[in-house]
Design a protein around this motif. Structure first.
Motif, PDB file in Angstrom:
ATOM      1  N   ILE A  16       0.120  -7.103  -5.046  1.00 37.68           N
ATOM      2  CA  ILE A  16       1.476  -6.107  -4.889  1.00 37.68           C
ATOM      3  C   ILE A  16       0.716  -4.880  -4.247  1.00 37.68           C
ATOM      4  O   ILE A  16       1.515  -4.360  -3.426  1.00 37.68           O
ATOM      5  CB  ILE A  16       1.931  -6.053  -6.297  1.00 37.68           C
ATOM      6  CG1 ILE A  16       2.851  -7.172  -6.827  1.00 37.68           C
ATOM      7  CG2 ILE A  16       2.872  -4.733  -6.498  1.00 37.68           C
ATOM      8  CD1 ILE A  16       3.079  -7.112  -8.322  1.00 37.68           C
ATOM      9  N   ILE A  17      -0.289  -4.317  -4.994  1.00 38.31           N
ATOM     10  CA  ILE A  17      -0.864  -3.132  -4.078  1.00 38.31           C
ATOM     11  C   ILE A  17      -1.063  -3.343  -2.683  1.00 38.31           C
ATOM     12  O   ILE A  17      -0.724  -2.423  -1.960  1.00 38.31           O
ATOM     13  CB  ILE A  17      -2.063  -2.696  -4.939  1.00 38.31           C
ATOM     14  CG1 ILE A  17      -1.937  -2.133  -6.346  1.00 38.31           C
ATOM     15  CG2 ILE A  17      -2.762  -1.653  -4.279  1.00 38.31           C
ATOM     16  CD1 ILE A  17      -3.217  -2.266  -7.283  1.00 38.31           C
ATOM     17  N   ILE A  18      -1.750  -4.323  -2.383  1.00 38.35           N
ATOM     18  CA  ILE A  18      -1.756  -4.581  -0.724  1.00 38.35           C
ATOM     19  C   ILE A  18      -0.583  -4.686   0.011  1.00 38.35           C
ATOM     20  O   ILE A  18      -0.318  -4.061   1.053  1.00 38.35           O
ATOM     21  CB  ILE A  18      -2.766  -6.139  -0.600  1.00 38.35           C
ATOM     22  CG1 ILE A  18      -4.147  -5.694  -1.004  1.00 38.35           C
ATOM     23  CG2 ILE A  18      -2.535  -6.322   0.840  1.00 38.35           C
ATOM     24  CD1 ILE A  18      -4.877  -7.076  -1.055  1.00 38.35           C
ATOM     25  N   ALA A  19       0.328  -5.264  -0.411  1.00 35.77           N
ATOM     26  CA  ALA A  19       1.850  -5.535   0.131  1.00 35.77           C
ATOM     27  C   ALA A  19       2.523  -4.080   0.311  1.00 35.77           C
ATOM     28  O   ALA A  19       2.747  -3.499   1.146  1.00 35.77           O
ATOM     29  CB  ALA A  19       2.561  -6.443  -0.744  1.00 35.77           C
ATOM     30  N   ILE A  20       2.168  -2.994  -0.869  1.00 39.79           N
ATOM     31  CA  ILE A  20       3.021  -1.829  -0.791  1.00 39.79           C
ATOM     32  C   ILE A  20       2.339  -1.026   0.314  1.00 39.79           C
ATOM     33  O   ILE A  20       2.847  -0.245   1.021  1.00 39.79           O
ATOM     34  CB  ILE A  20       2.766  -1.082  -2.323  1.00 39.79           C
ATOM     35  CG1 ILE A  20       3.836  -1.663  -3.106  1.00 39.79           C
ATOM     36  CG2 ILE A  20       3.146   0.474  -2.135  1.00 39.79           C
ATOM     37  CD1 ILE A  20       3.371  -1.411  -4.563  1.00 39.79           C
ATOM     38  N   VAL A  21       0.758  -1.047   0.399  1.00 42.97           N
ATOM     39  CA  VAL A  21      -0.034  -0.124   1.233  1.00 42.97           C
ATOM     40  C   VAL A  21       0.355  -0.803   2.689  1.00 42.97           C
ATOM     41  O   VAL A  21       0.459   0.165   3.577  1.00 42.97           O
ATOM     42  CB  VAL A  21      -1.432  -0.314   1.008  1.00 42.97           C
ATOM     43  CG1 VAL A  21      -2.284   0.161   2.119  1.00 42.97           C
ATOM     44  CG2 VAL A  21      -1.994   0.207  -0.231  1.00 42.97           C
ATOM     45  N   THR A  22       0.431  -2.094   2.966  1.00 35.58           N
ATOM     46  CA  THR A  22       0.580  -2.519   4.352  1.00 35.58           C
ATOM     47  C   THR A  22       2.165  -2.104   4.728  1.00 35.58           C
ATOM     48  O   THR A  22       2.468  -1.829   5.928  1.00 35.58           O
ATOM     49  CB  THR A  22       0.505  -3.998   4.495  1.00 35.58           C
ATOM     50  OG1 THR A  22       1.249  -4.707   3.601  1.00 35.58           O
ATOM     51  CG2 THR A  22      -1.003  -4.269   4.244  1.00 35.58           C
ATOM     52  N   SER A  23       3.195  -1.977   3.930  1.00 31.86           N
ATOM     53  CA  SER A  23       4.413  -1.950   4.188  1.00 31.86           C
ATOM     54  C   SER A  23       4.492  -0.242   4.402  1.00 31.86           C
ATOM     55  O   SER A  23       5.608   0.124   5.081  1.00 31.86           O
ATOM     56  CB  SER A  23       5.371  -2.242   3.209  1.00 31.86           C
ATOM     57  OG  SER A  23       5.335  -1.547   2.021  1.00 31.86           O
ATOM     58  N   THR A  24       3.862   0.701   3.962  1.00 33.16           N
ATOM     59  CA  THR A  24       3.999   1.909   4.026  1.00 33.16           C
ATOM     60  C   THR A  24       3.144   2.675   5.206  1.00 33.16           C
ATOM     61  O   THR A  24       3.513   3.843   5.687  1.00 33.16           O
ATOM     62  CB  THR A  24       3.787   2.797   2.985  1.00 33.16           C
ATOM     63  OG1 THR A  24       2.106   2.553   2.490  1.00 33.16           O
ATOM     64  CG2 THR A  24       4.416   2.305   1.535  1.00 33.16           C
ATOM     65  N   THR A  25       2.257   1.822   5.856  1.00 38.22           N
ATOM     66  CA  THR A  25       1.497   2.541   6.950  1.00 38.22           C
ATOM     67  C   THR A  25       2.661   2.675   8.075  1.00 38.22           C
ATOM     68  O   THR A  25       3.221   1.466   8.325  1.00 38.22           O
ATOM     69  CB  THR A  25       0.326   1.697   7.167  1.00 38.22           C
ATOM     70  OG1 THR A  25       0.455   0.189   7.303  1.00 38.22           O
ATOM     71  CG2 THR A  25      -0.748   1.899   5.983  1.00 38.22           C
ATOM     72  N   GLU A  26       2.227   3.147   9.023  1.00 31.95           N
ATOM     73  CA  GLU A  26       2.916   3.454  10.323  1.00 31.95           C
ATOM     74  C   GLU A  26       1.977   2.859  11.444  1.00 31.95           C
ATOM     75  O   GLU A  26       1.103   3.216  11.539  1.00 31.95           O
ATOM     76  CB  GLU A  26       3.200   4.636  10.774  1.00 31.95           C
ATOM     77  CG  GLU A  26       4.335   5.469   9.909  1.00 31.95           C
ATOM     78  CD  GLU A  26       4.569   6.865  10.325  1.00 31.95           C
ATOM     79  OE1 GLU A  26       4.571   7.028  11.398  1.00 31.95           O
ATOM     80  OE2 GLU A  26       5.005   7.745   9.379  1.00 31.95           O
ATOM     81  N   ALA A  27       2.736   1.866  12.080  1.00 33.19           N
ATOM     82  CA  ALA A  27       1.751   1.212  13.059  1.00 33.19           C
ATOM     83  C   ALA A  27       2.372   2.001  14.702  1.00 33.19           C
ATOM     84  O   ALA A  27       3.382   2.099  14.755  1.00 33.19           O
ATOM     85  CB  ALA A  27       2.262  -0.176  13.411  1.00 33.19           C
ATOM     86  N   LYS A  28       1.172   2.255  15.286  1.00 31.08           N
ATOM     87  CA  LYS A  28       1.350   3.292  16.451  1.00 31.08           C
ATOM     88  C   LYS A  28       0.750   2.259  17.729  1.00 31.08           C
ATOM     89  O   LYS A  28      -0.270   1.430  17.453  1.00 31.08           O
ATOM     90  CB  LYS A  28       0.547   4.559  16.569  1.00 31.08           C
ATOM     91  CG  LYS A  28       1.333   5.348  15.583  1.00 31.08           C
ATOM     92  CD  LYS A  28       0.581   6.549  15.576  1.00 31.08           C
ATOM     93  CE  LYS A  28       1.162   7.658  14.510  1.00 31.08           C
ATOM     94  NZ  LYS A  28       0.997   9.039  14.312  1.00 31.08           N
TER      95      LYS A  28
END
Length: 72
Positions: A16-28
């Motif tokens: 769950i923590i990994i899913a939250i972190v990956t969904s909130t990061t911005e990909a540039k």
């Protein structure tokens, strides 16, 4: 092989923590400014369209024509 309830809960929490972190990061996207065609090469971004690139090594003769350095 028995997996304890504590290990299952910890694994689920980690997922769950990994899913939250990956969904909130911005990909540039990484671009290459040299391949852009919308502005002249060598001009800084945001410069006016009339920007002209200066030559890196402008031609210089080396001596004055009056000195006849090159066997003129």
């Amino acid at each position: 092989m028995v997996i304890s309830k504590k290990t299952v809960i910890q694994s689920f929490a980690l997922m769950i923590i990994i899913a939250i972190v990956t969904s909130t990061t911005e990909a540039k996207t990484i671009g290459n400014p040299a391949m852009r065609t919308d502005e002249p090469k060598g001009c800084p971004p945001g410069s006016p369209p009339s920007c002209k690139m200066q030559p890196a090594n402008p031609y210089t003769r080396g001596c004055e024509p009056s000195h006849r350095c090159r066997g003129d």
